[in-house]
Design an enzyme around this catalytic site. Sequence first.
Site, PDB file in Angstrom:
ATOM      1  N   HIS A  70      10.012 155.691  17.040  1.00  0.00           N
ATOM      2  CA  HIS A  70      11.154 155.043  16.345  1.00  0.00           C
ATOM      3  C   HIS A  70      10.673 153.937  15.559  1.00  0.00           C
ATOM      4  CE1 HIS A  70      13.510 156.770  19.471  1.00  0.00           C
ATOM      5  NE2 HIS A  70      14.763 156.129  18.984  1.00  0.00           N
ATOM      6  N   HIS A 118       8.010 151.352  25.719  1.00  0.00           N
ATOM      7  CA  HIS A 118       6.890 151.411  25.037  1.00  0.00           C
ATOM      8  C   HIS A 118       6.085 150.098  25.398  1.00  0.00           C
ATOM      9  CE1 HIS A 118       6.871 154.646  22.196  1.00  0.00           C
ATOM     10  NE2 HIS A 118       8.317 154.398  21.817  1.00  0.00           N
TER      11      HIS A 118
END
Length: 175
Positions: free
Chosen positions: A112, A151
Site C-alpha cells: 500500500h 505493518h
Amino acid sequence: MRLLTEHLVAFDLRSVDLLLRCCRYNHVLRILRVVSRSADGWLYPLLVVAISVALPGHGLRFFYTVATGFALVLPLQELVKRSVKRLRPYMRDTRLQHLVIPPDAFSFPSGHTANAWLMAMLTVDFLPFLALPMLIWAMLVGVSRVALGVHYPSDVLAGAVLGGCTGLFLSGGAA
C-alpha cells in the site's frame, strides 16, 4: 548482523504497539481506515482519468507512466515479500491486534505504501502544485498501515523507498 536484526524487530514491535495504543480512538481509526482504503488501488484509475482531463496534452503520457510504474513496482513487491517472508506484526506477537484484513500473510515491504508513494511521485511530476497534499497522503498511508496493525515501520519505510524511487526513476519533467 543478527543482533542488528533483532534490535530492528524489537523496535518495530514496540513502535507498532505504541501506535496502536495512540490511535485506539474510534474517530482516529475511522480516518486511518479511510486513508488505508484509499491506497487499495481503486483510487488510482480515477486519478489517472482526472489528470488526463486536467492535462489533455499529457494524459496519455501520464497513463503510460503510471502503467509502467505499476508494471515495475507490483512484481518487485511480490518478489521481495515472497523472498523475505516477514510475518505481519499480529502474527508475530499475538498481543497485537490488526484492524483491517491484509491481502496476504507477509508484511515486508508495504505494498500500500509503495503504491501510494509511486502515485504521489508521478502525480507531482505532472502536477507539481499537488506536491504537498500528495506527499502528506502517501505518508499517511504508511502511518495508517502501522496504526492498523498490519505493518512494521520498517515495512512502510521499505515500501516508501521502493515506490518513491520507482516514481523518481520514471519522472522527468512531464509538465
